[in-house]
Motif scaffolding. Structure first.
Motif, PDB file in Angstrom:
ATOM      1  N   ASP A   1      -0.652  -3.121  -2.077  1.00  0.00           N
ATOM      2  CA  ASP A   1       0.764  -3.311  -1.777  1.00  0.00           C
ATOM      3  C   ASP A   1       1.178  -4.713  -2.222  1.00  0.00           C
ATOM      4  O   ASP A   1       1.356  -5.618  -1.419  1.00  0.00           O
ATOM      5  CB  ASP A   1       1.010  -3.118  -0.282  1.00  0.00           C
ATOM      6  CG  ASP A   1       2.486  -3.213   0.080  1.00  0.00           C
ATOM      7  OD1 ASP A   1       3.326  -2.872  -0.773  1.00  0.00           O
ATOM      8  OD2 ASP A   1       2.793  -3.643   1.203  1.00  0.00           O
TER       9      ASP A   1
ATOM     10  N   TRP B   1      -2.999  -6.090   1.405  1.00  0.00           N
ATOM     11  CA  TRP B   1      -2.569  -4.861   2.071  1.00  0.00           C
ATOM     12  C   TRP B   1      -2.743  -3.680   1.125  1.00  0.00           C
ATOM     13  O   TRP B   1      -2.568  -3.801  -0.088  1.00  0.00           O
ATOM     14  CB  TRP B   1      -1.103  -4.964   2.500  1.00  0.00           C
ATOM     15  CG  TRP B   1      -0.844  -6.040   3.503  1.00  0.00           C
ATOM     16  CD1 TRP B   1      -1.386  -6.156   4.750  1.00  0.00           C
ATOM     17  CD2 TRP B   1       0.018  -7.169   3.346  1.00  0.00           C
ATOM     18  NE1 TRP B   1      -0.911  -7.280   5.382  1.00  0.00           N
ATOM     19  CE2 TRP B   1      -0.044  -7.920   4.539  1.00  0.00           C
ATOM     20  CE3 TRP B   1       0.848  -7.617   2.312  1.00  0.00           C
ATOM     21  CZ2 TRP B   1       0.684  -9.089   4.728  1.00  0.00           C
ATOM     22  CZ3 TRP B   1       1.570  -8.779   2.494  1.00  0.00           C
ATOM     23  CH2 TRP B   1       1.483  -9.506   3.693  1.00  0.00           C
ATOM     24  N   TRP B   2      -3.021  -2.520   1.717  1.00  0.00           N
ATOM     25  CA  TRP B   2      -3.304  -1.330   0.924  1.00  0.00           C
ATOM     26  C   TRP B   2      -2.561  -0.131   1.489  1.00  0.00           C
ATOM     27  O   TRP B   2      -2.375  -0.017   2.693  1.00  0.00           O
ATOM     28  CB  TRP B   2      -4.809  -1.041   0.929  1.00  0.00           C
ATOM     29  CG  TRP B   2      -5.613  -2.184   0.403  1.00  0.00           C
ATOM     30  CD1 TRP B   2      -6.049  -3.274   1.100  1.00  0.00           C
ATOM     31  CD2 TRP B   2      -6.042  -2.378  -0.945  1.00  0.00           C
ATOM     32  NE1 TRP B   2      -6.732  -4.131   0.272  1.00  0.00           N
ATOM     33  CE2 TRP B   2      -6.743  -3.606  -0.987  1.00  0.00           C
ATOM     34  CE3 TRP B   2      -5.917  -1.629  -2.118  1.00  0.00           C
ATOM     35  CZ2 TRP B   2      -7.313  -4.100  -2.151  1.00  0.00           C
ATOM     36  CZ3 TRP B   2      -6.486  -2.117  -3.279  1.00  0.00           C
ATOM     37  CH2 TRP B   2      -7.167  -3.342  -3.289  1.00  0.00           C
ATOM     38  N   TYR B   3      -2.147   0.755   0.611  1.00  0.00           N
ATOM     39  CA  TYR B   3      -1.537   1.995   1.077  1.00  0.00           C
ATOM     40  C   TYR B   3      -2.227   3.184   0.421  1.00  0.00           C
ATOM     41  O   TYR B   3      -2.814   3.073  -0.663  1.00  0.00           O
ATOM     42  CB  TYR B   3      -0.025   2.017   0.821  1.00  0.00           C
ATOM     43  CG  TYR B   3       0.411   2.040  -0.625  1.00  0.00           C
ATOM     44  CD1 TYR B   3       0.631   3.251  -1.280  1.00  0.00           C
ATOM     45  CD2 TYR B   3       0.642   0.861  -1.328  1.00  0.00           C
ATOM     46  CE1 TYR B   3       1.048   3.280  -2.600  1.00  0.00           C
ATOM     47  CE2 TYR B   3       1.062   0.878  -2.643  1.00  0.00           C
ATOM     48  CZ  TYR B   3       1.265   2.093  -3.276  1.00  0.00           C
ATOM     49  OH  TYR B   3       1.675   2.113  -4.589  1.00  0.00           O
TER      50      TYR B   3
ATOM     51  N   CYS C   1      -1.549  -0.116   5.401  1.00  0.00           N
ATOM     52  CA  CYS C   1      -0.122   0.016   5.687  1.00  0.00           C
ATOM     53  C   CYS C   1       0.120   1.122   6.719  1.00  0.00           C
ATOM     54  O   CYS C   1      -0.673   2.055   6.843  1.00  0.00           O
ATOM     55  CB  CYS C   1       0.642   0.322   4.403  1.00  0.00           C
ATOM     56  SG  CYS C   1       0.594  -1.017   3.191  1.00  0.00           S
TER      57      CYS C   1
END
Length: 240
Positions: free
Chosen positions: A97, A103-105, A61
């Protein structure tokens, strides 16, 4: 804008294209990632992080990019060695996410004293929606000493191993937090001057000039807005 090399081509995706499975020789990006400090071609240290995590650029992200780039800049300003994977993992963990989103944060670890890079945006609207492909010398500079460090371009599950911080990591983070939070904000850290100083971007004088530009970020943004106005605008376009 964002000092994209002239010989890198932007391609607006068609209705059947997918960011998680780009055509051969391309990678999916979006403007939010470039605004977060990524510059092309990919700096070697950034390629190392993506290879270690096993993810494509758009899987992280935008605020995760701000934290990574901001950390690289701050460590450079303090005269520290490049932050290692262990340094990063001692300060931040990753969270998905959304379920099975890909998706990754980055999330600040508890009891670490808060984020070293501060004041990231609270919300970045539509960043997942406005993506595009790039083609050309987007990955390596001509003088790159390690052109074997290819980054993933297709989506994969993130490889993350929680690590206990070393004494050196703890001391570097402590010294970084002695700096005022306002001076550790992502907006203050991530400037073109700081990116060049930290070897995360090249000075304009080092950019190739033998090719005509394939379009600007303003052009790609306009085409993407047009594409998302409705199904009738969903055809593929290339910037010439």
């Amino acid at each position: 804008m964002y000092r994209v090399p002239d010989d890198v081509e932007f391609i607006v995706p068609g209705p059947d294209d997918r960011a998680d499975d780009p055509p051969l020789g391309t990678v999916a990006l979006n403007q939010a990632i470039l605004a977060a400090g990524l510059r092309l071609p990919f700096p070697r240290v950034v390629r190392k992080f993506l290879r270690e995590w096993g993810i494509a650029p758009t899987q992280l992200c935008p605020n995760g990019w701000r934290i990574l780039i901001g950390l690289l800049v701050l460590w450079d300003q303090l005269g520290f060695p490049r932050p290692s994977i262990g340094d990063f993992h001692s300060l931040y963990s990753f969270k998905s996410d959304g379920k099975r989103s890909g998706w990754w944060y980055a999330s600040v670890k508890a009891r670490t004293g808060g984020s070293v890079v501060t004041q990231t945006p609270d919300s970045i609207k539509n960043w997942k929606k406005f993506w595009f492909f790039v083609r050309g010398p987007w990955q390596f500079a001509e003088d790159d000493a390690r052109p074997d460090l290819n980054i993933p371009v297709r989506y994969h599950e993130l490889r993350y191993v929680a690590r206990e911080p070393t004494g050196e990591s703890i001391e570097r983070a402590r010294r970084a937090r002695e700096i005022s939070e306002s001076l550790r904000s992502s907006a203050v850290l991530i400037t073109e001057e700081n990116l060049v100083s930290a070897r995360l971007s090249r000075p304009l004088s080092d950019r190739p000039t033998a090719h005509r530009p394939k379009g600007s970020m303003k052009d790609i943004s306009a085409l993407l807005r047009k594409k998302h106005q409705g199904p009738s605008q969903a055809g593929k376009g290339k910037l010439k």
